[in-house]
Design a protein around this motif. Sequence first.
Motif: not given
Length: 537
Positions: A2, A33, A35, A259-262, A283, A309
């Motif tokens: 990120e 996940g 960030e 969402c939790r992740t890219k 993201h 995210t």
Amino acid sequence: MENQTTKEAGTDRTLFGQIELSKKVAQAIFDMGFEEPSPIQAKAIPAILEGKDMIGQAQTGTGKTATFGIPMAERLDPKDGRVQALVLCPTRELAIQVAQEIAKIGRLIDVKALPVYGGQSIDRQIRALRYGVQVVIGTPGRILDHLSRKTLRLNNVRMVVLDEADEMLDMGFIEDIESIIKETPEERQTLLFSATMPAPIQKLARQYMKNPEFVTISRDKLTVPLIEQVYYECKESQKADALCRVLDMEEIGAAIVFCRTKRGVDELVASLESRGYFAEGLHGDLTQTQRDRVMKKFREGKAELLVATDVAARGLDVENVTHVINYDVPQDPESYVHRIGRTGRAGRKGIAVTLINYREYRQLKLIERVTKARIQRRELPSMADIMERQKEAHKQRVLQLLQAGHFGDYKSIISEMADEYDPMEIAAAALKLLVEGPEAEKEAEDEVSEFGNTGAEPGMVRLFMNIGRAQGIRPQDIVRTVAEEAGIPGNVIGVINIYDKFTFVEVPEDVAGRVLGVMHQNMIKGRKISVEPAKAR
């Protein structure tokens, strides 16, 4: 990684928020996940990396496992197969969970974490210990068992973690903990995490810790906006389809889907676009130009869904967001509040939707408890529900056209067909084509239960509990506890058969996963139980 929270800190170092980590550990936690650091991580990790003892007062759901797991991965030597870190947990379930998270954090540097607990073959644990592990996570009783057998040696331990110390106190483990700590070197680093700080825990800290730093995270004032909050249960493999059903039933103006992740953002955007939705992803891998383009489309209504995210969505100020959808359950209550606060602004109506599988039910109840909010359960819309809503929508569109007139050449087509077919049937066929498309979708009704044949009545699942008459259990105890913990009416619970040392109970299939998730390793009349699907005889 990120862009908003990380940057290069050297050839082999990376910043996680303001915390400098090795690249491999940083990459592992980004893949999980994370960030940016949670509040307790930002406060505690720097002190732990400096080797200081620490007391962390924080509840479950604040990210405390990573708080000690990240520095553990940084400070241990993966080439040394001896046990270098010990984590004591009150329950088998927590030991497994902590071991899994530490293994993920250390996966790129080959740190091995082993959970040891009662109920599992001790021979298997002994073999794993002989093979070589850097971190042992266990319950006090089983750790003492290994020490007495001399199958576990703690003379090389650099770090000891007491996780959920107050719960271990309540379970009578304090003397066991002291016996275990005495087997570790005096120059070790000791970390203690506890939601409360009763006198025996304070005494333990004074006796076995050296000038500990004290970190506390208070969530007493955490509140949520006055918006409608609902959740839907679905299997993880069916989550994308479940989201689409919700989107088709709700009157959505503009929605942010978290969402939790890219990677999760990119995969969900692709999935939504393939189903005909106008979605854009946001993201930290996007350049500023790309980010501006995405936000312009969303603000102008050219994209109805913004999939993002948590960090990428920070600072967004978008009017007319009617829905916030948690496609992935947030990691902690603070994230939940920050997410859903993006709807219901300026006095407008807002709806927050969360999708969960049955294993995440406890996390949802934690969010409810901490935020003091009521999150209402809804049944996922069926295909029939969606078809009915679409029919009504098309009916309204047809009525608008009738009122406006101007049908042009379409009248001549109907006139030609009316010689052979009833005009009513022609209109119905046109609407059917409009609503259902060339091939009407059919919903499978004969799906096999994920629990297999448990010997229950149709529509029910029979569960086994390792508790019975010998422990003074009565049917009302089962009904009351299951109803309260799983949030279901007591009258939907079916046949209960109580034997001397075990019990069978039938629950509706649509809530069986939830009952399993909240009741396994839970307590009935002060006794911890195991719950699993029964096997048909």
